[in-house]
Design a protein around this motif. Structure first.
Motif, PDB file in Angstrom:
ATOM      1  N   HIS A 149       7.603   4.872   4.780  1.00 50.97           N
ATOM      2  CA  HIS A 149       5.876   4.366   5.271  1.00 50.97           C
ATOM      3  C   HIS A 149       4.704   4.823   6.251  1.00 50.97           C
ATOM      4  O   HIS A 149       3.942   5.382   5.708  1.00 50.97           O
ATOM      5  CB  HIS A 149       5.426   2.507   5.457  1.00 50.97           C
ATOM      6  CG  HIS A 149       4.402   2.169   5.102  1.00 50.97           C
ATOM      7  ND1 HIS A 149       3.959   1.129   6.597  1.00 50.97           N
ATOM      8  CD2 HIS A 149       3.337   1.917   4.175  1.00 50.97           C
ATOM      9  CE1 HIS A 149       2.842   1.257   6.015  1.00 50.97           C
ATOM     10  NE2 HIS A 149       2.580   1.537   4.996  1.00 50.97           N
TER      11      HIS A 149
ATOM     12  N   THR B 273       5.712   6.836  -1.988  1.00 52.97           N
ATOM     13  CA  THR B 273       4.583   6.982  -2.834  1.00 52.97           C
ATOM     14  C   THR B 273       4.388   7.126  -4.446  1.00 52.97           C
ATOM     15  O   THR B 273       3.416   7.134  -4.828  1.00 52.97           O
ATOM     16  CB  THR B 273       4.274   8.794  -2.363  1.00 52.97           C
ATOM     17  OG1 THR B 273       4.620   9.306  -1.412  1.00 52.97           O
ATOM     18  CG2 THR B 273       3.921   9.723  -2.996  1.00 52.97           C
TER      19      THR B 273
ATOM     20  N   HIS C   8       2.807   3.546  -4.099  1.00 52.93           N
ATOM     21  CA  HIS C   8       1.117   3.404  -4.449  1.00 52.93           C
ATOM     22  C   HIS C   8       1.070   4.454  -6.041  1.00 52.93           C
ATOM     23  O   HIS C   8      -0.025   3.716  -6.501  1.00 52.93           O
ATOM     24  CB  HIS C   8       1.540   4.236  -3.316  1.00 52.93           C
ATOM     25  CG  HIS C   8       0.064   4.481  -2.978  1.00 52.93           C
ATOM     26  ND1 HIS C   8      -1.066   5.335  -3.161  1.00 52.93           N
ATOM     27  CD2 HIS C   8      -1.291   3.523  -2.470  1.00 52.93           C
ATOM     28  CE1 HIS C   8      -2.422   4.873  -3.177  1.00 52.93           C
ATOM     29  NE2 HIS C   8      -2.380   4.642  -2.378  1.00 52.93           N
TER      30      HIS C   8
ATOM     31  N   ARG D  22      -1.863   0.308  -3.023  1.00 49.61           N
ATOM     32  CA  ARG D  22      -2.127  -0.743  -2.050  1.00 49.61           C
ATOM     33  C   ARG D  22      -0.844  -1.939  -2.285  1.00 49.61           C
ATOM     34  O   ARG D  22      -0.138  -2.280  -1.360  1.00 49.61           O
ATOM     35  CB  ARG D  22      -2.703  -0.811  -1.223  1.00 49.61           C
ATOM     36  CG  ARG D  22      -3.052  -1.449   0.114  1.00 49.61           C
ATOM     37  CD  ARG D  22      -3.720  -1.595   0.756  1.00 49.61           C
ATOM     38  NE  ARG D  22      -4.148  -2.482   1.530  1.00 49.61           N
ATOM     39  CZ  ARG D  22      -4.684  -2.633   3.029  1.00 49.61           C
ATOM     40  NH1 ARG D  22      -5.876  -1.800   2.568  1.00 49.61           N
ATOM     41  NH2 ARG D  22      -4.766  -2.989   4.176  1.00 49.61           N
TER      42      ARG D  22
ATOM     43  N   VAL E 208       2.393  -1.148  -2.808  1.00 49.98           N
ATOM     44  CA  VAL E 208       3.153  -0.624  -1.724  1.00 49.98           C
ATOM     45  C   VAL E 208       3.694  -2.334  -0.659  1.00 49.98           C
ATOM     46  O   VAL E 208       5.185  -2.426  -0.300  1.00 49.98           O
ATOM     47  CB  VAL E 208       2.250   0.332  -0.238  1.00 49.98           C
ATOM     48  CG1 VAL E 208       3.467   0.051   1.015  1.00 49.98           C
ATOM     49  CG2 VAL E 208       2.141   1.164  -1.294  1.00 49.98           C
TER      50      VAL E 208
END
Length: 377
Positions: A15, A74, A77, A82, A85
């Motif tokens: 992250h 990644t 996402h 978002r 994540v």
């Protein structure tokens, strides 16, 4: 578990990489981010092939959190934005396998039937005696680092099919040897069948790079190979027997590796400073293969420890051994005798009986080899 801790660590570092990348992109610092990442993953200029082997695996472990963690975040996402994540950070993957396979975390229904290494490890666990081996999960990054020196055309078709893997490692029954049992599952049998060939190609490459006079910190002074094991030599396998010398310390280390395949599962068993004969080491692999086939396991050859006196033992011979440990002036020979005897104080008393005589002989172990005996016990 250690596996879970590594998975969480990958989330944290991944992250951080993801956020740094985003900031760099918005501030036109993409090249700076790429330069930083290149430094993290740069292959250090280590020329010694022996040191290179160790360094590559250690760096693969260190870089796992940065590289694979970043790829995981990644992927999440791109699939869920978002919110995805944040969900991954709130309920992170529980294993490095999930970190390496974000598609399985995103869609649990895509997970294939898991592979349980217990059948193989249960069949081979006797080699550790009373010692407790450690089990660690094998990462794709590990295999990529180990087989990285081989041509991509040889290694990539096999490694691309890697599905899961575990390695158990620990001291042998008498603690003078180290044994590791690797169980590697591939997605298809063709890739698994190619794994022993990779082992041999890499081993022969190292023979050349680390031959005597190469200047390597470790020199391979003997390397013998075979492609069959078993009493009838009908079991296809990779068999390697090597002697490695470390000139700077005048040390020699023997190593035997056996690799074999059943279906999509490859098994690799490595013995360092083995005490057993070749047939006994081969039997360990044959038991592993029998476990994979669901067959009856061949009876193990368990080395009888001198620490377990058997009925009919000659007490006078026992006394002579104890006296030899006490009286030998050469410390190395004294330690060797003590390790050969491997008697605990309680076991001495079990043979000699209670009383002053047993106490006297037990006290012989409080000399210079006492620490070695405690460790051996």
């Amino acid at each position: 578990t250690n596996d879970g801790v590594q998975a969480v660590g990958a989330m944290v570092e991944g992250h951080a990489q993801f956020v740094t990348e985003g900031v760099a992109n918005t501030r036109e610092m993409r090249k700076a981010f790429q330069s930083f990442t290149a430094l993290v993953f740069a292959r250090l200029p280590v020329e010694d092939p022996a040191m290179r082997i160790v360094m590559d695996v250690q760096l693969a472990e260190h870089r796992f959190a940065y590289g694979q963690g970043h790829r995981f975040i990644t992927a999440v996402h791109e699939a869920r934005g978002r919110e995805g994540v944040e969900a991954a950070l709130s309920a992170p993957p529980e294993s490095v396998r999930e970190v390496e396979r974000p598609e399985e975390w995103l869609d649990p229904s895509s997970v294939q039937a898991g592979f349980d290494p217990d059948a193989v490890c249960g069949a081979t666990g006797y080699v550790y005696g009373d010692n407790e081996p450690q089990r660690v999960q094998l990462k794709r990054a590990h295999l990529a680092a180990i087989f990285g020196p081989l041509p991509a055309g040889d290694r990539d078709p096999v490694l691309a099919s890697f599905d899961d893997g575990w390695v158990e490692v620990g001291p042998g029954g008498d603690r003078s040897e180290q044994i590791s049992v690797g169980v590697i599952a591939f997605r298809d049998e063709k890739a698994a069948a190619g794994y022993p060939a990779l082992l041999e190609a890499l081993s022969r490459q190292r023979d050349e790079q680390m031959k005597p006079g190469s200047g390597s910190m470790a020199e391979i002074v003997k390397a013998e190979y075979d492609d069959r094991i078993g009493p009838d030599r009908q079991t296809p396998a990779f068999y390697m027997d090597k002697l490695v010398r470390i000139p700077s310390q005048d040390i020699e280390v023997s190593a035997v590796t056996i690799g074999a395949v059943h279906g999509r599962i490859a098994v690799e068993i490595a013995f360092t400073n083995p005490e057993a004969e070749r047939a006994t080491m081969e039997l360990t692999m044959r038991r592993a293969l029998a476990a994979l086939r669901g067959e009856e396991l061949p009876e193990p050859v368990v080395k009888q420890s001198a620490s377990a006196p058997q009925e009919g033992d000659d007490i006078e011979a026992l006394k002579a051994l104890v006296a030899a440990v006490r009286n030998t002036s050469d410390e190395a020979q004294q330690e060797a005798l003590a390790r050969a005897l491997l008697m605990t104080r309680e076991e001495i008393r079990s043979v000699l009986g209670d009383g002053d005589a047993a106490d006297d002989y037990a006290k012989d172990y409080d000399g210079p080899v006492a620490d070695d005996l405690d460790e051996a016990e």
